[in-house]
Each structure stands twice: as structure tokens, then as C-alpha cells.
Scaffold this motif. Sequence first.
Motif, short mmCIF file in Angstrom:
data_model
loop_
_atom_site.label_atom_id
_atom_site.label_comp_id
_atom_site.label_asym_id
_atom_site.label_seq_id
_atom_site.Cartn_x
_atom_site.Cartn_y
_atom_site.Cartn_z
N MET A 1 0.84 -1.17 0.00
CA MET A 1 0.00 0.00 0.00
C MET A 1 0.89 1.24 0.00
O MET A 1 1.82 1.34 0.78
CB MET A 1 -0.90 -0.03 1.23
N LYS A 2 0.61 2.19 -0.86
CA LYS A 2 1.44 3.38 -0.99
C LYS A 2 0.84 4.53 -0.17
O LYS A 2 -0.35 4.79 -0.22
CB LYS A 2 1.51 3.77 -2.46
N THR A 3 1.71 5.20 0.57
CA THR A 3 1.28 6.35 1.36
C THR A 3 1.51 7.62 0.56
O THR A 3 2.59 7.81 0.00
CB THR A 3 2.09 6.44 2.67
N THR A 4 0.51 8.46 0.49
CA THR A 4 0.68 9.73 -0.22
C THR A 4 0.92 10.84 0.79
O THR A 4 0.36 10.85 1.88
CB THR A 4 -0.57 10.07 -1.04
N ILE A 5 1.79 11.75 0.43
CA ILE A 5 2.11 12.89 1.28
C ILE A 5 1.57 14.14 0.60
O ILE A 5 1.86 14.41 -0.57
CB ILE A 5 3.62 13.01 1.48
N LYS A 6 0.78 14.90 1.35
CA LYS A 6 0.24 16.14 0.82
C LYS A 6 1.03 17.31 1.40
O LYS A 6 1.25 17.39 2.60
CB LYS A 6 -1.23 16.31 1.20
N GLU A 7 1.48 18.20 0.52
CA GLU A 7 2.16 19.40 1.00
C GLU A 7 1.10 20.43 1.35
O GLU A 7 0.13 20.63 0.61
CB GLU A 7 3.09 19.95 -0.07
N LEU A 8 1.29 21.08 2.47
CA LEU A 8 0.33 22.07 2.92
C LEU A 8 0.79 23.47 2.53
O LEU A 8 1.97 23.78 2.56
CB LEU A 8 0.18 22.00 4.45
N GLU A 9 -0.17 24.30 2.17
CA GLU A 9 0.11 25.70 1.93
C GLU A 9 0.08 26.40 3.28
O GLU A 9 -0.96 26.80 3.77
CB GLU A 9 -0.94 26.31 0.98
N VAL A 10 1.23 26.53 3.90
CA VAL A 10 1.31 27.01 5.27
C VAL A 10 0.80 28.44 5.40
O VAL A 10 0.25 28.81 6.43
CB VAL A 10 2.76 26.91 5.79
N ASP A 11 0.95 29.23 4.39
CA ASP A 11 0.50 30.62 4.44
C ASP A 11 -1.01 30.72 4.55
O ASP A 11 -1.52 31.76 4.96
CB ASP A 11 0.96 31.39 3.21
N PHE A 12 -1.73 29.69 4.21
CA PHE A 12 -3.18 29.78 4.17
C PHE A 12 -3.87 28.98 5.27
O PHE A 12 -5.08 28.99 5.34
CB PHE A 12 -3.70 29.33 2.81
N ILE A 13 -3.13 28.29 6.12
CA ILE A 13 -3.75 27.52 7.19
C ILE A 13 -4.32 28.50 8.22
O ILE A 13 -3.65 29.41 8.66
CB ILE A 13 -2.75 26.56 7.86
N GLY A 14 -5.56 28.33 8.58
CA GLY A 14 -6.18 29.17 9.60
C GLY A 14 -6.92 30.36 9.03
O GLY A 14 -7.52 31.12 9.77
N GLY A 15 -6.89 30.57 7.77
CA GLY A 15 -7.64 31.66 7.16
C GLY A 15 -6.84 32.96 7.10
O GLY A 15 -5.78 33.08 7.68
N GLN A 16 -7.40 33.92 6.41
CA GLN A 16 -6.72 35.19 6.21
C GLN A 16 -7.42 36.35 6.91
O GLN A 16 -6.98 37.49 6.81
CB GLN A 16 -6.62 35.49 4.71
N GLU A 17 -8.51 36.09 7.60
CA GLU A 17 -9.22 37.17 8.26
C GLU A 17 -8.44 37.61 9.51
O GLU A 17 -7.72 36.83 10.11
CB GLU A 17 -10.65 36.76 8.63
N PRO A 18 -8.59 38.88 9.90
CA PRO A 18 -7.86 39.37 11.08
C PRO A 18 -8.39 38.73 12.36
O PRO A 18 -9.50 38.21 12.42
CB PRO A 18 -8.14 40.86 11.06
N LEU A 19 -7.56 38.79 13.40
CA LEU A 19 -7.95 38.23 14.69
C LEU A 19 -9.04 39.07 15.34
O LEU A 19 -9.08 40.28 15.17
CB LEU A 19 -6.74 38.20 15.63
N THR A 20 -9.88 38.41 16.10
CA THR A 20 -10.89 39.13 16.86
C THR A 20 -10.24 39.70 18.12
O THR A 20 -9.13 39.31 18.50
CB THR A 20 -12.05 38.21 17.27
N VAL A 21 -10.93 40.61 18.78
CA VAL A 21 -10.41 41.21 20.01
C VAL A 21 -10.21 40.12 21.07
O VAL A 21 -9.20 40.12 21.79
CB VAL A 21 -11.38 42.30 20.53
#
Length: 53
Positions: A1-21
Motif C-alpha cells: 500500500m502506498k502512502t501519499t504525502i500532501k504538502e500544505l500551503e502554510v501561508d493559508f492555514i487558519g484563514g486570512q481574516e484578522p484576529l478578533t479582540v
Amino acid sequence: MKTTIKELEVDFIGGQEPLTVQEEKALSAYFKNKKSKKALLTEKGKTKLQDVN
């Protein structure tokens, strides 16, 4: 069985909206707590070194 590795777009993890207070306050409290614990550990380490000398 072959394992696939996915590269993550680290710049986009968690969204781009600003933090709340609430999130900003939580992060601020976390970093203050972490900094005070580090200073306390450093202080304890210095006293131990002074006691030995």
C-alpha cells in the motif's frame, strides 16, 4: 500500500481574516504567561548556580 504525502500551503492555514479582540487578548495573555514562566525558571537557575559557587 502506498502512502501519499500532501504538502500544505502554510501561508493559508487558519484563514486570512484578522484576529478578533477576544483572540488577541487570549494570545497576549498566553505570551505574558509564557514570558513570566521563562523569567521565573531563569531566576531559579541563577540562584542555584550562585548557591553552588
